[in-house]
Design an enzyme around this catalytic site. Structure first.
Site, PDB file in Angstrom:
ATOM      1  CB  SER A 130       3.118  27.176-104.583  1.00  0.00           C
ATOM      2  OG  SER A 130       2.036  27.774-105.240  1.00  0.00           O
ATOM      3  N   GLY A 169       5.533  26.367 -97.412  1.00  0.00           N
ATOM      4  CA  GLY A 169       4.848  27.460 -96.720  1.00  0.00           C
ATOM      5  C   GLY A 169       5.178  27.390 -95.241  1.00  0.00           C
ATOM      6  CB  SER A 170       3.822  29.190 -92.355  1.00  0.00           C
ATOM      7  OG  SER A 170       2.466  28.969 -92.619  1.00  0.00           O
ATOM      8  CB  THR A 171       6.125  25.493 -89.255  1.00  0.00           C
ATOM      9  OG1 THR A 171       7.411  25.767 -89.817  1.00  0.00           O
ATOM     10  CG2 THR A 171       6.200  24.243 -88.409  1.00  0.00           C
ATOM     11  CD  GLU A 219      11.906  21.267 -97.956  1.00  0.00           C
ATOM     12  OE1 GLU A 219      12.395  21.837 -96.958  1.00  0.00           O
ATOM     13  OE2 GLU A 219      12.145  20.073 -98.219  1.00  0.00           O
ATOM     14  CB  CYS A 256      12.303  29.591 -96.289  1.00  0.00           C
ATOM     15  SG  CYS A 256      12.996  29.137 -97.873  1.00  0.00           S
ATOM     16  CD  GLU A 296       9.419  31.569 -90.952  1.00  0.00           C
ATOM     17  OE1 GLU A 296       8.278  31.100 -90.810  1.00  0.00           O
ATOM     18  OE2 GLU A 296      10.176  31.252 -91.896  1.00  0.00           O
TER      19      GLU A 296
END
Ligand code: NAD
Length: 585
Positions: free
Chosen positions: A231, A309-311, A337, A371, A469
């Site tokens: 998470s 979290g981040s991509t 996500e 986000c 981002e």
């Protein structure tokens, strides 16, 4: 007839009074005889549907209100008890290690609010083993009993003790303003639990057709193995949801929380225990993310990853699962996500005053660390002078500071790396001939990680801060020539790898139709004349595609079905005794 659940509107479900007959089966626990025969067994349908689900009302924390008093008391109590010890929770026990880390307040980083115990290799093994063991009874527990635990958790969180404690932990540990913390840590998490129980009980409604003499049925088994839930820091509710959704459906979860939301996540774990969650069903395992992941991801029993979290990290997880694919019992379900680059796109017919509010709230609430945050805007030249004047005027009331002060709108960013990242984009814009900082631009990390809400105007729609981002309080605006409306929509669609949120502003219906067409794949959550943030569970199911995630829509039945493995049972009442078909005789 087989009717996919996703074709039915939630409102229809909400009005429905009960299950249709013919597929609801009374669940029983397993009863094993001495000879190994089993007379009662069910891991499937709830006996009834949890009804009357509504979103949790948002408390307002007005001066003199009891919720405001409770919250400030909870903040005081946490501060007085600090540093609070955060152990791991493995098989229901508090587990400590020699490796301890600090949890600091982002807005007052000298204050250590908690100390947490980091997992070593032996704790990771123990957590996986205990969850696999817990699965034996959890997966077979009647669905009603499983869901009741989460419904009780929702009631506990809705009540003043846990509500004020978890909201206070979110204000302190994640530096979230009071109202934003209420929306997240109380309302959204309660909604995830209540609607999760509701959607779980709806899963069984579509059933296959059965001809005379045959009964076909579809049951939903939990996945074989355990689910790895990772998470992010920015929403307390996301942590609670990533573990709870698979678990409601009979799975067990290994929870690796972010090191920057540990206090609220730990309290969530304690609340679930108080609600009756059996030992080992969720294990709470903070620590070094890479070290934990390296061990978890090669485990043969990995049944799924539930990540937010981040991509880049998600891509690494996906790749690592691919490398190990022949070692697992099944193909792990991967739900993630990830990053976003939320946009505000205005047409010349837009309501200027409301547009300005959307830009400010969308970009600067929670310091842009959503986000869904708006971080780029496209404004037509014909209305830009009015938009700019009103934006600069309204920004005067936007205060930066400690989230513990009710009049503060923008809080500190989460940690120094985030502070440095935001600062680097501001420095880049300041040095560029293609950009002008029209508001803010100061950064100060002497007390807390404070970055001014900052507005950059650029002449280049591909400018660095228009396409990457940042996850900080920075909005970049590109002013387009009115006759370039369609070309600018195409740039909005293609200039970033993300597709999470965005909003379009116009009063002209043809302009709305046009934007809807060109931006069809630009956002998983698209808003017309509203800001791109603040999705509500069961109202705007949330998630995006492209580099923003697998788009499995958190808090909806679309997410739930990723955590079950369907099994079809055909039972024939009068089996044939003939080998040959009639025409052969
Ligand atoms: P992050 O990527 O830094 O961390 C997310 C999680 O991954 C944390 O638990 C972290 O400890 C873990 N992690 C870090 N390194 C890892 C590794 N090597 N292996 C495995 N796990 C690792 O993200 P964050 O700063 O916590 O959150 C912000 C990001 O999350 C932003 O990119 C934001 O867009 C995204 N986000 C997306 C959504 C969504 O719904 N799309 C929602 C919230 C946040």
């Amino acid at each position: 007839m087989y009717r996919p659940a996703c074709l039915r509107l939630p409102e229809t479900w909400l009005r429905a009074k009960s299950f249709k007959s013919g597929y609801s089966r009374t669940p029983h626990s397993r009863q094993v005889h001495q000879d190994g025969y089993i007379s009662m067994f069910s891991n499937s349908a709830p006996s009834s549907r949890f009804e009357h689900v509504t979103n949790e009302p948002v408390l307002q924390y007005l001066k003199g209100s009891s919720e405001r008093e409770n919250l400030f008391r909870a903040i005081r109590e946490i501060r007085e008890a600090s540093p609070i010890e955060i152990p791991m929770v493995i098989n229901g026990k508090s587990v400590r290690s020699d490796d301890v880390g600090d949890v600091r307040l982002p807005h007052e980083h000298k204050t250590v609010i908690a100390r947490y115990h980091k997992a070593g290799p032996e704790h990771i093994e123990e957590a996986i083993a205990s969850s696999i063991d817990a699965r034996k009874s959890w997966a077979k527990l009647p669905s009603d009993d499983r869901l009741s635990i989460f419904l009780k958790a929702a009631e506990l969180l809705s009540d003043k003790y846990w509500r004020s404690k978890i909201v206070a932990a979110t204000v302190l540990g994640q530096s979230k303003t009071i109202y934003q913390a209420e929306l997240d840590a109380a309302c959204e998490l309660i909604d995830f639990w209540r609607f999760g129980a509701y959607y779980s009980s709806c899963l069984y409604e579509p059933q296959p057709n059965s001809l005379t003499g045959v009964w076909n049925r579809l049951v939903y088994r939990p996945l074989e193995g355990f689910v790895y839930a990772i998470s992010p820091f920015n929403f307390t509710a996301i942590g609670g949801n990533l573990v709870s959704t698979p678990v409601m459906l009979g799975n067990v979860a290994f929870w690796k929380p972010s090191s920057y939301s540990l206090l609220s996540n730990y309290y969530t774990m304690l609340l679930l225990k108080e609600a009756g969650l059996p030992d080992g069903v969720i294990n709470f395992v903070p620590g070094d993310p890479a070290k934990i992941t390296d061990k978890v991801i090669v485990n043969r029993q990995l049944a799924g990853i539930h990540y937010t979290g981040s991509t880049d990290i998600f891509r690494r997880l996906y790749t690592d699962v691919g490398k190990n694919i022949s070692n697992y019992i099944s193909y792990p379900r991967i739900v993630g996500e990830t990053g976003g680059k939320g946009f505000v796109f205005a047409h010349r017919s837009a309501d200027i005053s409301a547009l300005v509010v959307a830009i400010i709230r969308g970009a600067f609430e929670y310091a842009g660390q959503k986000c869904s945050a708006a971080s780029r805007a496209y404004i037509p030249a014909s209305i830009w002078p009015m938009v700019k004047a009103e934006l600069l005027e309204k920004m005067k009331s936007v205060k930066l500071g400690s989230p513990e002060s009710p009049d503060v709108f923008v809080n500190a960013v989460i940690h120094n790396a985030s502070f440095e990242k935001s600062k680097s984009y501001i420095d880049y814009a300041r040095a560029s001939s293609e950009a002008e900082i029209i508001y803010g631009g100061n950064c100060d990390n002497s007390v807390g990680y404070f970055v001014d809400p900052t507005i950059i105007v650029t002449s280049d729609p591909y400018f660095k801060s228009m396409v990457e981002e940042i996850f900080g309080p920075i909005m970049t605006i590109y002013v387009y020539s009115d006759d370039q409306f369609i070309e600018t929509l195409k740039i909005c669609d293609s200039s970033t790898p993300y597709s999470l949120t965005g909003c379009f502003w116009a009063n002209d219906r043809e302009a709305i139709r046009t934007a809807d067409y060109y931006l069809e794949n630009t956002a998983g959550n698209f808003y017309i004349n509203d800001k791109p943030t603040a999705a509500v569970v069961a109202q705007q199911p949330f998630g995006g595609s492209r580099a923003s995630g697998t788009n499995d829509k958190a808090g909806s039945h679309l997410n739930l079905i990723r955590w079950v493995s369907a099994r079809v049972i055909k039972e024939t009442f009068m089996p044939t005794h003939d080998v040959l078909y009639p025409y052969m005789k």
